[in-house]
Design a protein around this motif. Sequence first.
Motif, PDB file in Angstrom:
ATOM      1  N   MET A   1      56.137  74.080  34.236  1.00  0.00           N
ATOM      2  CA  MET A   1      55.052  73.253  34.732  1.00  0.00           C
ATOM      3  C   MET A   1      54.655  72.221  33.685  1.00  0.00           C
ATOM      4  O   MET A   1      54.456  72.546  32.522  1.00  0.00           O
ATOM      5  CB  MET A   1      53.825  74.128  35.067  1.00  0.00           C
ATOM      6  CG  MET A   1      52.617  73.319  35.531  1.00  0.00           C
ATOM      7  SD  MET A   1      51.145  74.348  35.765  1.00  0.00           S
ATOM      8  CE  MET A   1      51.654  75.318  37.176  1.00  0.00           C
ATOM      9  N   VAL A   2      54.560  70.952  34.104  1.00  0.00           N
ATOM     10  CA  VAL A   2      54.036  69.897  33.249  1.00  0.00           C
ATOM     11  C   VAL A   2      52.674  69.508  33.801  1.00  0.00           C
ATOM     12  O   VAL A   2      52.541  69.179  34.979  1.00  0.00           O
ATOM     13  CB  VAL A   2      54.975  68.681  33.201  1.00  0.00           C
ATOM     14  CG1 VAL A   2      54.364  67.572  32.349  1.00  0.00           C
ATOM     15  CG2 VAL A   2      56.346  69.081  32.665  1.00  0.00           C
ATOM     16  N   ALA A   3      51.656  69.569  32.942  1.00  0.00           N
ATOM     17  CA  ALA A   3      50.284  69.298  33.364  1.00  0.00           C
ATOM     18  C   ALA A   3      49.755  68.091  32.606  1.00  0.00           C
ATOM     19  O   ALA A   3      50.150  67.817  31.474  1.00  0.00           O
ATOM     20  CB  ALA A   3      49.394  70.512  33.113  1.00  0.00           C
ATOM     21  N   CYS A   4      48.828  67.379  33.238  1.00  0.00           N
ATOM     22  CA  CYS A   4      48.244  66.203  32.616  1.00  0.00           C
ATOM     23  C   CYS A   4      46.738  66.198  32.815  1.00  0.00           C
ATOM     24  O   CYS A   4      46.188  66.933  33.641  1.00  0.00           O
ATOM     25  CB  CYS A   4      48.842  64.919  33.205  1.00  0.00           C
ATOM     26  SG  CYS A   4      48.322  64.577  34.906  1.00  0.00           S
ATOM     27  N   GLY A   5      46.075  65.358  32.038  1.00  0.00           N
ATOM     28  CA  GLY A   5      44.673  65.044  32.258  1.00  0.00           C
ATOM     29  C   GLY A   5      44.594  63.615  32.748  1.00  0.00           C
ATOM     30  O   GLY A   5      45.173  62.713  32.141  1.00  0.00           O
ATOM     31  N   LEU A   6      43.924  63.385  33.865  1.00  0.00           N
ATOM     32  CA  LEU A   6      43.904  62.069  34.494  1.00  0.00           C
ATOM     33  C   LEU A   6      42.470  61.573  34.626  1.00  0.00           C
ATOM     34  O   LEU A   6      41.647  62.176  35.320  1.00  0.00           O
ATOM     35  CB  LEU A   6      44.556  62.137  35.879  1.00  0.00           C
ATOM     36  CG  LEU A   6      44.514  60.866  36.740  1.00  0.00           C
ATOM     37  CD1 LEU A   6      45.163  59.696  36.017  1.00  0.00           C
ATOM     38  CD2 LEU A   6      45.188  61.118  38.080  1.00  0.00           C
ATOM     39  N   ARG A 105      54.663  56.337  35.914  1.00  0.00           N
ATOM     40  CA  ARG A 105      54.836  55.826  34.555  1.00  0.00           C
ATOM     41  C   ARG A 105      54.706  56.949  33.528  1.00  0.00           C
ATOM     42  O   ARG A 105      55.435  56.965  32.532  1.00  0.00           O
ATOM     43  CB  ARG A 105      53.802  54.724  34.285  1.00  0.00           C
ATOM     44  CG  ARG A 105      54.040  53.478  35.114  1.00  0.00           C
ATOM     45  CD  ARG A 105      53.052  52.370  34.807  1.00  0.00           C
ATOM     46  NE  ARG A 105      53.309  51.213  35.658  1.00  0.00           N
ATOM     47  CZ  ARG A 105      52.703  50.039  35.534  1.00  0.00           C
ATOM     48  NH1 ARG A 105      51.794  49.859  34.583  1.00  0.00           N
ATOM     49  NH2 ARG A 105      52.987  49.040  36.350  1.00  0.00           N
ATOM     50  N   ALA A 106      53.791  57.868  33.784  1.00  0.00           N
ATOM     51  CA  ALA A 106      53.636  58.999  32.857  1.00  0.00           C
ATOM     52  C   ALA A 106      54.840  59.921  32.917  1.00  0.00           C
ATOM     53  O   ALA A 106      55.269  60.478  31.892  1.00  0.00           O
ATOM     54  CB  ALA A 106      52.362  59.763  33.189  1.00  0.00           C
ATOM     55  N   GLU A 107      55.418  60.088  34.093  1.00  0.00           N
ATOM     56  CA  GLU A 107      56.580  60.970  34.231  1.00  0.00           C
ATOM     57  C   GLU A 107      57.794  60.427  33.490  1.00  0.00           C
ATOM     58  O   GLU A 107      58.641  61.209  33.035  1.00  0.00           O
ATOM     59  CB  GLU A 107      56.885  61.175  35.719  1.00  0.00           C
ATOM     60  CG  GLU A 107      55.880  62.102  36.386  1.00  0.00           C
ATOM     61  CD  GLU A 107      56.035  62.218  37.887  1.00  0.00           C
ATOM     62  OE1 GLU A 107      55.565  63.217  38.449  1.00  0.00           O
ATOM     63  OE2 GLU A 107      56.618  61.298  38.501  1.00  0.00           O
ATOM     64  N   GLU A 108      57.882  59.122  33.340  1.00  0.00           N
ATOM     65  CA  GLU A 108      58.959  58.554  32.537  1.00  0.00           C
ATOM     66  C   GLU A 108      58.850  59.018  31.092  1.00  0.00           C
ATOM     67  O   GLU A 108      59.861  59.243  30.415  1.00  0.00           O
ATOM     68  CB  GLU A 108      58.905  57.028  32.601  1.00  0.00           C
ATOM     69  CG  GLU A 108      59.253  56.449  33.967  1.00  0.00           C
ATOM     70  CD  GLU A 108      59.139  54.938  33.984  1.00  0.00           C
ATOM     71  OE1 GLU A 108      58.838  54.346  32.924  1.00  0.00           O
ATOM     72  OE2 GLU A 108      59.348  54.346  35.062  1.00  0.00           O
ATOM     73  N   GLN A 109      57.607  59.184  30.610  1.00  0.00           N
ATOM     74  CA  GLN A 109      57.393  59.622  29.227  1.00  0.00           C
ATOM     75  C   GLN A 109      57.429  61.136  29.106  1.00  0.00           C
ATOM     76  O   GLN A 109      57.660  61.673  28.022  1.00  0.00           O
ATOM     77  CB  GLN A 109      56.057  59.074  28.730  1.00  0.00           C
ATOM     78  CG  GLN A 109      56.046  57.549  28.664  1.00  0.00           C
ATOM     79  CD  GLN A 109      54.677  56.965  28.407  1.00  0.00           C
ATOM     80  OE1 GLN A 109      54.041  57.277  27.398  1.00  0.00           O
ATOM     81  NE2 GLN A 109      54.218  56.103  29.307  1.00  0.00           N
ATOM     82  N   ALA A 110      57.206  61.834  30.230  1.00  0.00           N
ATOM     83  CA  ALA A 110      57.256  63.296  30.220  1.00  0.00           C
ATOM     84  C   ALA A 110      58.667  63.814  30.442  1.00  0.00           C
ATOM     85  O   ALA A 110      58.927  65.017  30.307  1.00  0.00           O
ATOM     86  CB  ALA A 110      56.325  63.858  31.302  1.00  0.00           C
ATOM     87  N   ASP A 111      59.598  62.913  30.788  1.00  0.00           N
ATOM     88  CA  ASP A 111      60.979  63.292  31.091  1.00  0.00           C
ATOM     89  C   ASP A 111      61.050  64.331  32.197  1.00  0.00           C
ATOM     90  O   ASP A 111      61.863  65.256  32.155  1.00  0.00           O
ATOM     91  CB  ASP A 111      61.696  63.819  29.841  1.00  0.00           C
ATOM     92  CG  ASP A 111      61.874  62.749  28.788  1.00  0.00           C
ATOM     93  OD1 ASP A 111      62.103  61.587  29.167  1.00  0.00           O
ATOM     94  OD2 ASP A 111      61.755  63.074  27.588  1.00  0.00           O
TER      95      ASP A 111
END
Length: 416
Positions: A1-6, A105-111
């Motif tokens: 799981m990849v989680a972010c703060g938005l 755009r964030a997923e590009e940096q999260a791979d």
Amino acid sequence: MVACGLDFGTSNTTLGLNHPGGPRLCRLEGTHETVPSAIFFGADGSSCIGRAAISAYIEGTEGRLMRALKSVLGSALLEETTRIGRDRAPFREVIARFIAAVKARAEEQADGEITAVVHGRPVHFVDGDAEGDRAAENALREIAHGIGFRDILFQYEPIAAALDYEQQIAGEEIALIADIGGGTSDFSIVRISPERRNLADRSSDILANDGVRIGGTDFDRLLSLATLMPLLGYGTPMKRAGLDVPSSYFHDLASWHSINRLYEPKVLREIREVRREAQAPERLERLMQVIEERRGHALAGVVEAAKIDLAAGPQTRIPLEWMEPGLALGITQPELASITALLADRIAARIDMLLKDAGLRRSDVDALFLTGGSTRLAHVREAIVQAVGEGRVVEGDTFGSVGVGLTIEAKRHFGP
């Protein structure tokens, strides 16, 4: 799981990911960690967001710009549609397209795919309307699900800012967090310490929360109505005694999320009729020019820029030569303070209520942590500081503190 703060903000948006070295905001537009909450729909069916959207509009590309998208949440506009080219699209879809672009755009940096999110939210989307507040959060949750987030949590924006501030303290403090953003002013009183920041449950550390739907766009609107809109006919009389030019056109033109209403064909026909019966028709002709040339967002932009200038200096000048040779508008810092004094007072009054809710005196507050762009306005800052008293004033990252705090919260709930 990849989680972010938005942090989907009225004026700017940030998104953060956790790395071995700690939380870090993604670069969402070139080298910038912030992306303006704006989207441009080109006449050819293309779309772009952020600074690119604003540039496309300013450069005269045929299409439609939408800004302050978050302001739609908690308003009747959320359930309406808006014209995009020859079609109409629900406002929900417009918001979804913007957030989806940020996520991509964030997923590009999260791979990889980001599947979990801690979404920031104001303490109140809607003042004094609990049902409307729930509806706004539910709408944002549905939008997040629709663009691919599977696990969604919400955190109050001032609590997120407190989590960011907590990373830099050495001992226990009672902190009052003031987050004065583009659309809302939010406050929390929180007990923080190096030891507490590792606890899974922080609910007992939140001593009080409050907020009011007043933010930077409200300062823009009042400044525009008081200084710029009279040049376009606002407040001028009609030939018929006792009547003024209808004010609704000017309120829409001074509000980011309402500007596009004026571009409906029937509106220009109405204004032509008003001009014939107005005592100052030349001013209405300026209004017609703004609408015919679709310069509404450009006008709102120069007013916003003037406000930002006045946060740093004693006076500013808005050139309006494109409207009429030699036309310009000068505004001073005292004028801005006078025009928006009631807004600053209402923001400060919330702090008194917050202290009462927490059962604290002003002297109990160890630190006042300021974040959000409108804390740069001298009279707003002074009103907040006076309401708190002698607590130490700490400057947060104006546009990044909330996003960093939400990212810290994402790690706590979802892991690295």
